[in-house]
Design an enzyme around this catalytic site. Structure first.
Site, short mmCIF file in Angstrom:
data_model
loop_
_atom_site.label_atom_id
_atom_site.label_comp_id
_atom_site.label_asym_id
_atom_site.label_seq_id
_atom_site.Cartn_x
_atom_site.Cartn_y
_atom_site.Cartn_z
CB SER A 155 35.45 -13.88 88.95
OG SER A 155 35.50 -12.60 89.56
CE1 TYR A 190 30.07 -14.42 90.13
CE2 TYR A 190 31.97 -13.20 90.93
CZ TYR A 190 31.22 -13.69 89.88
OH TYR A 190 31.61 -13.43 88.58
#
Length: 258
Positions: free
Chosen positions: A153, A167
């Site tokens: 990501s 995350y």
């Protein structure tokens, strides 16, 4: 395990056997659909939503297998690869896509349990599946080679302050695993790369408590728009293909320039 479609005949010549973790929604589902259209035999895992998994199988003309699996568990990961091999033959591509995030909160409000769960799924789960793939694909172990594509990501380099630093940290770990593993198995017939999606229209943002997050932050993207799951799937399938045959230990941003 959903066995529908095993005897279906399509006009496509098989490209290989692709295993996608977390294939029932978002980027994983888009990858399964594109892989099927490209000629892959498709096997994907889902955690709990059997209806969503059945929809993806149907989108693949019934010629895909959905396997319920929790990638945090070694037995489930092994079963996923065993199911692929039993149905179609040894996996030639692994797409490590399964991942979770929790609601947006400040770092000092996060619990240890939250960090452990996110790392268990996003990092340990990806490690277990990648290790399973290496043990089966590596020429060192008698395999014929293959490709691993990890889904990271843009959060890995942006940090996600005020939202989900946990995350972001897991995705930074995925970047490092991609780099190290890609170099380690480069002479064993395996290429290992990753994609870093930016803000993409998927329902994972609802898990973070803000379903409309993409529209809120799209103005900060140089291309001035959010991305589509299919655009990420295009990059994944390119990295899986022979068109990227001299690329390994590399992470590709799919983030509109962000």
């Amino acid at each position: 395990m959903d066995q529908r479609g095993l005897n279906e005949v399509t006009d496509l010549q098989p490209t290989g056997v692709i295993v996608v973790t977390g294939g029932s929604r978002g980027i994983g589902a888009a990858t399964c659909r594109l892989a099927h259209a490209t000629g892959y035999q498709v096997v994907f895992s889902y955690n709990s939503n059997a209806d969503a998994a059945a929809t993806v199988v149907a989108d693949c003309d019934g010629a895909a297998i959905a396997v319920q699996a929790d990638v945090r568990h070694e037995a489930d990961a092994a079963n996923l690869f065993d199911a692929a091999e039993e149905a179609f033959g040894p996996a030639t591509v692994l797409v490590n896509n399964a991942g979770i995030l929790h609601e947006q909160v400040r770092f000092d409000e996060m619990s240890v349990d939250r960090w452990r769960e996110v790392f268990d799924v996003n990092v340990i789960g990806s490690f277990i599946c990648a290790r399973e793939a290496v043990r089966r694909m590596s020429t060192r172990h008698g395999g014929a080679g293959g490709v691993i594509v990890n889904v990271s990501s843009a959060a890995s380099y942006l940090g996600s302050p005020g939202e989900y630093i946990d995350y972001a940290a897991t995705k930074a770990a995925i970047d490092t695993m991609t780099l190290g593993l890609g170099k380690e198995v480069a002479t064993e017939g395996i290429r290992v790369n990753a994609v870093r999606p930016g803000v993409i229209y998927t329902d994972i943002h609802a898990s973070g408590g803000e379903p409309g997050r993409v529209d809120r932050v799209a103005g900060g993207v140089p291309m001035k728009r959010g991305g589509q799951a299919e655009e990420v799937a295009d990059a994944i399938l390119w990295l899986a293909s022979d068109a990227s045959s001299y690329i390994t230990a590399t992470t590709l941003n799919v983030s509109g320039g962000r």
